[in-house]
Scaffold this active site. Sequence first.
Site, PDB file in Angstrom:
ATOM      1  N   HIS A 198     -14.740 -34.206 -22.156  1.00 25.89           N
ATOM      2  CA  HIS A 198     -14.562 -32.904 -21.494  1.00 25.89           C
ATOM      3  C   HIS A 198     -15.913 -32.380 -21.043  1.00 25.89           C
ATOM      4  CE1 HIS A 198     -15.432 -31.729 -25.638  1.00 25.89           C
ATOM      5  NE2 HIS A 198     -15.536 -30.449 -25.302  1.00 25.89           N
TER       6      HIS A 198
ATOM      7  N   HIS B 261     -21.344 -32.198 -24.603  1.00 24.18           N
ATOM      8  CA  HIS B 261     -20.707 -33.502 -24.405  1.00 24.18           C
ATOM      9  C   HIS B 261     -21.167 -34.188 -23.113  1.00 24.18           C
ATOM     10  CE1 HIS B 261     -17.831 -32.901 -27.769  1.00 24.18           C
ATOM     11  NE2 HIS B 261     -18.238 -31.659 -27.551  1.00 24.18           N
TER      12      HIS B 261
ATOM     13  N   HIS C 211      -8.135 -27.601 -25.997  1.00 29.36           N
ATOM     14  CA  HIS C 211      -9.529 -27.160 -26.174  1.00 29.36           C
ATOM     15  C   HIS C 211     -10.088 -26.764 -24.804  1.00 29.36           C
ATOM     16  CE1 HIS C 211     -13.573 -27.044 -27.881  1.00 29.36           C
ATOM     17  NE2 HIS C 211     -13.991 -27.878 -26.958  1.00 29.36           N
TER      18      HIS C 211
ATOM     19  N   HIS D  46     -17.778 -34.052 -33.398  1.00 36.09           N
ATOM     20  CA  HIS D  46     -18.672 -33.288 -34.282  1.00 36.09           C
ATOM     21  C   HIS D  46     -18.518 -33.688 -35.748  1.00 36.09           C
ATOM     22  CE1 HIS D  46     -19.925 -30.081 -31.390  1.00 36.09           C
ATOM     23  NE2 HIS D  46     -18.779 -30.396 -30.804  1.00 36.09           N
TER      24      HIS D  46
END
Length: 239
Positions: free
Chosen positions: A54, A59, A112, A169
């Site tokens: 994403h 990221h 998300h 994470h």
Amino acid sequence: MRIEIISCLNDNYSYLIIDDSNNSACVVDPSEPEPIINFLENKNIKLKYILNTHHHYDHVGGNKDLKKRYKSIVVGFKGDSKRIPGIDVLLEDNQIWKAENFEAKIMHIPGHTSGHICFHFFKEKLIFTGDTLFSLGCGRIFEGSNEQMFKSLNKIKVLPKETKIYCGHEYTLNNAKFCKKYDFENKDLQKKVDKIEKQLKNGIPTIPSTLKEELECNIFLRANDVKSFSKLRDLKDNF
Ligand code: ZN
Ligand code: FE
């Protein structure tokens, strides 16, 4: 294929998928360029592809520098073509992405973010879940609804149980505290917590997890309907 875990920023993980037959690699979610470059230079590996789950900065932060240095090809969801820096290959839901010896099924798993995807390397039984499924947790809902996130997690739940989960994470210990609070009689969870505490004490990542462990221990995967899932998500947001 061999996976190398690269710690980035505070608690992010980027992953190198290394093909030893020709010293080439893909990187999943490069948060920042330096740790990736250090590893690759050391081992003399060429970075061919950059895969993004994403568009969040933690990221994609390494996309531009890595692309420039290695002439890598950036691969991401077509719906995020305006938000993923340097994107070259636009992916669709349920597509098989294949390049050289790398092959993954793309699953669109919004919640998300609206354009979140995961990369399922089905031959190797690995999945890169970004910020959607964490070990013992799931991502915050920023751009979607609880219902979308619940559906997205259900798509992952039906994969083979031995599938290894690589998430974005190192949140596992904090997630474990939440699971323990609301699922205190779960014996599998106790066992998993003992394991991750030992790993962290020895400076080892708690990743990968397996889908089997997550189905047994992750309270968000154990929720059977949207209503109970939503309640847990609200509680976790204020935990
Ligand atoms: Zn994110
Ligand atoms: Fe993130």
